[in-house]
Design a protein around this motif. Structure first.
Motif, PDB file in Angstrom:
ATOM      1  N   ARG A 284     -22.120  37.603  35.977  1.00 17.37           N
ATOM      2  CA  ARG A 284     -23.187  38.149  36.822  1.00 17.37           C
ATOM      3  C   ARG A 284     -24.516  37.523  36.398  1.00 17.37           C
ATOM      4  NH1 ARG A 284     -24.027  42.852  39.765  1.00 17.37           N
ATOM      5  NH2 ARG A 284     -21.834  42.603  40.294  1.00 17.37           N
ATOM      6  N   PRO A 285     -25.122  36.679  37.251  1.00 21.01           N
ATOM      7  CA  PRO A 285     -26.384  36.026  36.875  1.00 21.01           C
ATOM      8  C   PRO A 285     -27.439  37.025  36.418  1.00 21.01           C
ATOM      9  CG  PRO A 285     -25.525  35.090  38.902  1.00 21.01           C
ATOM     10  CD  PRO A 285     -24.656  36.272  38.580  1.00 21.01           C
ATOM     11  N   ARG A 286     -28.182  36.626  35.364  1.00 18.04           N
ATOM     12  CA  ARG A 286     -29.279  37.402  34.800  1.00 18.04           C
ATOM     13  C   ARG A 286     -28.806  38.684  34.118  1.00 18.04           C
ATOM     14  NH1 ARG A 286     -33.856  35.271  35.179  1.00 18.04           N
ATOM     15  NH2 ARG A 286     -34.878  37.148  34.394  1.00 18.04           N
ATOM     16  N   SER A 287     -27.548  38.761  33.779  1.00 16.55           N
ATOM     17  CA  SER A 287     -27.080  39.893  32.975  1.00 16.55           C
ATOM     18  C   SER A 287     -27.799  39.898  31.635  1.00 16.55           C
ATOM     19  CB  SER A 287     -25.567  39.801  32.743  1.00 16.55           C
ATOM     20  OG  SER A 287     -24.881  39.886  33.954  1.00 16.55           O
ATOM     21  N   VAL A 288     -27.982  38.698  31.070  1.00 18.53           N
ATOM     22  CA  VAL A 288     -28.787  38.537  29.856  1.00 18.53           C
ATOM     23  C   VAL A 288     -30.031  37.758  30.270  1.00 18.53           C
ATOM     24  CG1 VAL A 288     -28.889  37.621  27.510  1.00 18.53           C
ATOM     25  CG2 VAL A 288     -26.731  38.509  28.411  1.00 18.53           C
ATOM     26  N   ALA A 289     -31.179  38.405  30.198  1.00 20.14           N
ATOM     27  CA  ALA A 289     -32.395  37.827  30.762  1.00 20.14           C
ATOM     28  C   ALA A 289     -32.834  36.568  30.033  1.00 20.14           C
ATOM     29  CB  ALA A 289     -33.514  38.867  30.743  1.00 20.14           C
ATOM     30  N   SER A 290     -32.665  36.503  28.722  1.00 19.28           N
ATOM     31  CA  SER A 290     -33.020  35.302  27.969  1.00 19.28           C
ATOM     32  C   SER A 290     -32.108  35.196  26.758  1.00 19.28           C
ATOM     33  CB  SER A 290     -34.486  35.335  27.526  1.00 19.28           C
ATOM     34  OG  SER A 290     -34.711  36.399  26.633  1.00 19.28           O
ATOM     35  N   ILE A 291     -31.881  33.956  26.359  1.00 21.11           N
ATOM     36  CA  ILE A 291     -30.935  33.687  25.278  1.00 21.11           C
ATOM     37  C   ILE A 291     -31.624  32.812  24.234  1.00 21.11           C
ATOM     38  CG2 ILE A 291     -28.665  32.762  24.705  1.00 21.11           C
ATOM     39  CD1 ILE A 291     -27.988  32.937  27.721  1.00 21.11           C
ATOM     40  N   HIS A 292     -31.539  33.207  22.985  1.00 18.93           N
ATOM     41  CA  HIS A 292     -32.015  32.349  21.898  1.00 18.93           C
ATOM     42  C   HIS A 292     -30.981  31.249  21.665  1.00 18.93           C
ATOM     43  CE1 HIS A 292     -35.346  34.951  20.733  1.00 18.93           C
ATOM     44  NE2 HIS A 292     -34.535  35.981  20.826  1.00 18.93           N
TER      45      HIS A 292
END
Length: 457
Positions: free
Chosen positions: A378-386
């Motif tokens: 699901r796109p944008r499930s995790v808003a940002s990733i390190h």
């Protein structure tokens, strides 16, 4: 250290990657004023300048419309469902281009200028009018190549140079023979050769790590006995072939029966009863639990050691201090764990089109791959990733933990049941890969149409 937006690490545009904008058939049925259409195209080009994603799909274009725009920073280009007779030369100078969709045009030739696209990992040029695949195409770092529904008569031997290729779709053409060099595609996971004019499957394909093989609707009469070595194969589709070996009634029963037949044929030919690809471990020396189809040569040395020790009857082995049934139970448990870890690796590789190292636990510790998987579902499930960068090649533990917690939060909001969720330390400390596999499988099993409220993320 970089902070990347949502989406897989390598954004490949296909049905596997829902985060990429696709053509919407509904738009084509609306009666739009020509001026509105022109404005819409202009807006799409302006957006592409800012975003690096060019989408001019489904506009009945014959000529490339972006001459007055600086699109040289484009990373994804969707030119599908138009009327281009050639790949626009302007597109072939988009040096950062990673994904190019040319589905459903009128293209007859792939120009040599395409070799400028040395970042291109996804190319869809299906439903065009190609009669030849040029040799230089395989000097690109392609991971996915889709050339179905063209007029191809053959595949060049140079395809063996495409070392990164993970998915190849050459279905619905007029191909009569597959080159033996396809056996060099050691990253290939999915091969679709459906609806061609093939009469023989090359033995060399048995060396590939295929997960899915579709050779339906051809003229093939025999599956080579060597295909019993395709240990990772999960789906084999072979309907509408005049099969003789295995007989049609065996083929109808499915993959397990097909592989049993191939193993039996190999035994008859070799006059041996050992169907394992482990020549150093004779079947007579192995406990019964190790002779099933799950034991593979790719088991790590550390995991094979107890098996080797036990099979040699060493007086120092565990069987001297424990009852044989306890030893068998432990080995059965270890075998099951190895199978579950192997399935976890296959799920991640096939969904994200990446290759993971043998040490899967270490590859997942920083949470980056798992976050990409959540965004793939699901796109944008995790808003940002390190993510690591050349300057900071290894994430701090705090950032690893943040990625892992974001992944688990996304799983929960997407609908993974609480009892299927692993704990952060199972990932961060490599102490529960089997439990991580349960979580990933539950995530993949979620119905794609299930509504999820992600507005709070």
């Amino acid at each position: 250290e970089d902070k990347t937006p949502v989406g897989p690490a390598v954004a490949l545009q296909s049905h596997h990657y829902p985060n990429v904008a696709h053509w919407n058939p509904g738009v084509m049925h609306q009666q739009q004023h020509p001026l509105h259409t022109a404005r819409s195209l202009e807006r799409a080009l302006e957006d592409a300048v800012c975003s690096g994603m060019l989408n001019i799909s489904g506009r009945k274009l014959r000529d490339y419309p972006g001459l007055n725009y600086d699109l040289t920073d484009t990373t994804q280009a969707d030119l599908s469902k138009n009327r281009f007779c050639e790949i626009p030369p302007e597109v072939c100078i988009f040096a950062p281009l990673e994904s190019l969709n040319l589905y459903h045009n009128c293209i007859k030739v792939v120009p040599e200028a395409i070799i400028n696209l040395q970042m291109l990992t996804y190319l869809n040029i299906s439903r065009n009018q190609l009669s030849v695949l040029p040799k230089f195409l395989f000097s690109l770092p392609l991971k996915v190549l889709v050339v179905s529904n063209n007029k191809l008569l053959s595949i060049p031997e140079e395809i063996g140079k495409a070392k990164d290729l993970m998915e190849l779709d050459i279905s619905c053409n007029e191909i009569q023979v597959l080159p033996a060099q396809m056996g060099k595609l050691l990253a290939l996971r999915e091969l679709n050769i459906r609806r061609n004019c093939l009469q023989v499957l090359p033995d060399e394909l048995s060396d590939l790590p295929l997960i899915r093989l579709d050779f339906s609707c051809n003229k093939i009469t025999e599956i080579p006995i060597s295909y019993r070595k395709l240990k990772q194969l999960q789906h084999i589709i072979l309907d509408n072939n005049p099969m003789q070996s295995p007989p049609a009634q065996i083929c109808l029963k499915g993959k397990i029966h097909i592989f049993k037949y191939l193993n039996l044929q190999a035994c008859h030919l070799d006059k041996k009863t050992d169907s394992l690809d482990l020549p150093s471990l004779g079947k007579r020396c192995l406990p019964q639990q190790l002779t099933d189809r799950y034991l593979q040569p790719c088991l790590s040395f550390s995991c094979l050691c107890p098996f080797v020790t036990f099979s040699r009857g060493n007086r120092q082995d565990l069987s001297s201090t424990e009852p044989s049934f306890t030893m068998r139970r432990k080995m059965e448990h270890l075998r099951e764990e190895m199978e579950q870890i192997r399935l976890l690796q296959q799920n991640l590789e096939s969904r994200l089109k990446v290759l993971l190292p043998d040490d899967v636990g270490a590859a997942l510790m920083d949470g980056v791959v798992l976050c990409h998987l959540a965004n793939h579902i699901r796109p944008r499930s995790v808003a940002s990733i390190h993510v690591p960068s050349p300057a900071v090649p290894k994430l701090s533990m705090a950032k690893c933990r943040r990625n892992v917690e974001n992944f688990l939060d996304a799983c929960k909001k997407l609908g993974v049941p609480q009892d299927k969720l692993c704990l952060p330390h199972h990932i961060l400390e490599e102490r529960g890969l089997v439990k991580v596999g349960v979580t990933v499988q539950a995530l993949l099993d979620l119905p794609s149409s299930k509504p999820n409220q992600l507005s709070t993320m």
